[in-house]
Scaffold this active site. Structure first.
Site, PDB file in Angstrom:
ATOM      1  N   GLU A   1      28.405 117.693  56.581  1.00  0.00           N
ATOM      2  CA  GLU A   1      28.370 116.475  57.545  1.00  0.00           C
ATOM      3  C   GLU A   1      29.467 115.844  56.736  1.00  0.00           C
ATOM      4  OE1 GLU A   1      24.530 116.042  56.578  1.00  0.00           O
ATOM      5  OE2 GLU A   1      25.127 115.560  54.403  1.00  0.00           O
TER       6      GLU A   1
ATOM      7  N   HIS B   1      21.084 110.107  54.456  1.00  0.00           N
ATOM      8  CA  HIS B   1      21.419 110.623  52.641  1.00  0.00           C
ATOM      9  C   HIS B   1      22.782 110.259  52.097  1.00  0.00           C
ATOM     10  CE1 HIS B   1      22.532 113.813  53.496  1.00  0.00           C
ATOM     11  NE2 HIS B   1      21.479 114.038  54.174  1.00  0.00           N
TER      12      HIS B   1
END
Lengths: 288, 361
Positions: free
Chosen positions: A213, A247
């Site tokens: 990611e 996050h």
């Protein structure tokens, strides 16, 4: 089976907590299904003598290991104390600590991982779903019924996206050797490079899926390090810069970690990059 | 969270790093009262949280005579779209040389990394790109309390030894304040000694509570609500509301909407282990954004249980169509609950996103 098999004895730290209790039951249901040992003891300071789903509870890791043969720990300890829990496990002789807890301060993670290394303890996570070798063992919280035994390794920074991918694989008839969620935090015990090195030596793994990611460049380091055929998927190409998409790992840092340029660099290395999870089974068939 | 320069300098000073004399002013008139303390030359620095502030006109030089006028000028500016509400007025240092030092979390080695350059005041990324040898780096074990002298020597090279204690203090700031980044650019030598002419400090969001730092940002009502519940929430400009669990899966859902040429309205990650009540708040929050006519819930239960999610969706009872894709822990129970209330459920995220696109058009 790169971190353990049926014979792995597991303890759960903070076994009396809501998640610890629930997932001890699921891990042991899986162990019964595949004929493994599963969770043999639990730890919760001040709660020695209790039982959680038939698993005895001890005050310390040391006390649990005095009575039971275990080499791995799954950590459900709340963020503020989780770093300490990892160090306790490493100090007591645990060889593999899988840390599910999210929101651990990064300095605690750095110290705990460095301390664990001094004691030859491998840390997976934090902020991860753990690992699953279908048919052998499950450490953590992955929905094991979506997985199926096979020869494709999966390593991922994102928990739920991992489930998405092995669900896709299973439905396409492609089984998995081991699935490892390494966690999305900036500092993690096992990186892509570490996990891929284990896959390289695993006779059961014929190809690997790397799920990354936005943030950092660890995916690239990883795919460069392995000899196995690799397929990748990178989440976050539509993420606006400077926005925190979830996050800590998922934040774009000074251009380096943005998903589009990451995809470009991977394609420049002639690595197949899926543009959506449902493309992964097709791409993996091509490299198998 | 990134601290403003004057907040960072206050922390640096507590840890023994010399900083220029300075005061924070909130109106141009205030500068006059402090001039006697600041000496002849004054630097006025806009306290705004933007990168490249100097280049964008956020730092101005003045002398005693022009200080008030220059401050008025700076207060009237917007720096990269951010209005100037506070100015740090500082004494102007007699700079002999500028250096660069920063300490950050190194993802690869999982240790603090210290970067040092003999030229400061410039963009470090650019400098490193042009000449790799211009930036020296060492990693320090997080189990050590100080940067050991042998590493400090490697870091400094030929730079003056008097920088070492300041850099070590910065390392203490980095550790003591749970920093993701502690930076001095430029770190300057003057006839009076070494000073941190600028200061940058980013504190780990996961450690704000134990550092006693309250998050104080400009948030919309929905963003404030999201923060209250601990959701990761980002607003975008489309019409499809997106709820997922886990940053990766939720981002992937956004990517898929873009792949099919749709536009997401917002992004909400409920996090791990969300119960019925959290999910209910999440659905209501996403639905409350104007323009949202459909919501995609993409849920893969690991630590999160699908039955809890289903109950939360039902309890929310919102107007926009809710399209659900759920799999994983307790999925049969979750699906049974939703089917009983007439919700539309799809097997894959591709199918769910496509269905949402049809509704949104």
């Amino acid at each position: 089976m790169i971190y353990g098999d049926k014979n792995l004895g597991v303890i759960v730290q903070n076994i009396t907590g809501r998640q610890g209790t629930f997932h001890t039951e699921l891990m042991n249901a899986y162990a019964r299904e595949v004929g493994g040992r599963g969770v043999v003891a639990g730890v919760a300071p001040g709660k020695a003598g209790r039982e959680v789903h038939g698993v005895p509870v001890y005050n310390t890791v040391k006390e649990a290991l005095a009575e039971h043969d275990a080499t791995a720990s799954v950590v459900f300890v709340p963020a503020g104390a989780a770093g300490d829990a990892v160090m306790e496990a490493a100090h007591a002789g645990i060889e593999l600590a899988v840390v599910i807890t999210e929101h651990i301060p990064v300095h605690d993670a750095m110290s705990a991982i460095a301390y664990a290394k001094l004691h030859d303890c491998t840390v997976i996570g934090p902020n991860c779903p753990g690992l699953l070798s279908p048919g052998e063992c499950k450490l953590g919280i992955m929905p094991a019924h979506l997985a199926r035994r096979g020869n494709v390794g999966v390593v991922s920074r994102s928990g739920t996206l991992t489930y998405e991918v092995f669900d896709e694989l299973t439905r396409a008839g492609i089984g998995q050797s081991t699935i490892v969620g390494i966690g999305g935090d900036p500092v993690i015990g096992q990186t892509f490079v570490d996990v891929l090195a284990r896959f390289d030596e695993d006779p059961h793994t014929k190809a690997v899926i790397v799920i990354g990611e936005v943030g950092g460049n660890l995916e690239e380091e990883g795919v460069r390090s392995t000899d196995l055929p690799v397929v990748t998927y990178i989440a976050g190409v539509s993420a606006p810069p400077e926005k925190r998409m979830g996050h800590a790992g998922a934040i774009i840092e000074g251009g380096e970690g943005d998903a589009r340029s990451k995809v470009r660099r991977l394609r420049a290395l002639e690595i197949p990059v899926a543009s959506r999870p449902s493309e992964i089974p097709g791409l993996i068939r091509e490299v198998l | 969270m990134k601290l403003l320069e004057y907040e960072a300098k206050r922390v640096f000073a507590e840890y023994g790093i010399p900083v220029p004399k300075g005061v924070v002013i909130r109106a141009p008139e205030e500068v006059a009262a402090h001039l006697p303390d600041l000496g002849g030359g004054v630097v006025l620095k806009a306290q705004v949280d933007v990168g490249g502030r100097g280049k964008a006109g956020g730092v101005l030089m003045a002398d005693r005579a022009t200080a008030a006028e220059t401050a008025r000028e700076l207060f009237s500016r917007e720096i990269k779209g951010v209005p100037v509400g506070e100015i740090l007025a500082e004494e102007r240092l007699a700079i002999e040389h500028e250096y660069y030092v920063s300490i950050a979390v190194d993802r690869s080695s999982r240790q603090p990394v210290v970067l040092f350059a003999d030229a400061g005041g410039v963009e470090i990324e650019k400098m490193a790109q042009e000449d790799e040898s211009a930036v020296r780096r060492v990693v320090v074990s997080p189990l050590l309390r100080d940067i050991p002298p042998f590493l400090m020597r490697e870091l400094l090279g030929g730079a003056p030894k008097e920088l070492a204690p300041v850099i070590n203090c910065l390392y203490h700031v980095f550790q003591g304040k749970d920093a993701m980044l502690a930076e001095i650019n430029p770190l300057v030598t003057t006839p009076r000694g070494v000073y941190a002419a600028d200061a940058k400090l980013i504190v780990d969001d996961n450690a704000l509570a134990r550092q006693g730092i309250a998050v104080n940002r400009d948030l919309s009502e929905r963003e404030r609500e999201a923060e209250k519940h601990g959701f990761s929430y980002v607003e975008l400009d489309g019409s499809i509301g997106v709820i997922g669990n886990g940053a990766g899966l939720t981002m992937s859902t956004l990517d898929l909407i873009e792949f099919y040429n749709g536009r997401a309205a917002n992004f909400l990650d409920v996090g791990g282990g969300a119960d019925q009540e959290r999910v209910m708040h999440a659905v209501r929050l996403v639905a409350s954004m104007p323009g949202v006519n459909v919501i995609v819930v993409n849920l893969l239960g690991g630590i999160t249980r699908c039955d809890e999610v289903a109950k939360g969706i039902i309890a929310a009872g919102v107007t926009p169509t809710v399209i659900v894709r759920m799999a994983g822990t307790n999925e049969e129970e979750g699906r049974r609950l939703l089917a009983g209330c007439g919700y539309r459920m799809l097997e894959s995220m591709d199918a769910a996103v496509k269905a949402a696109m049809e509704v949104s058009l």
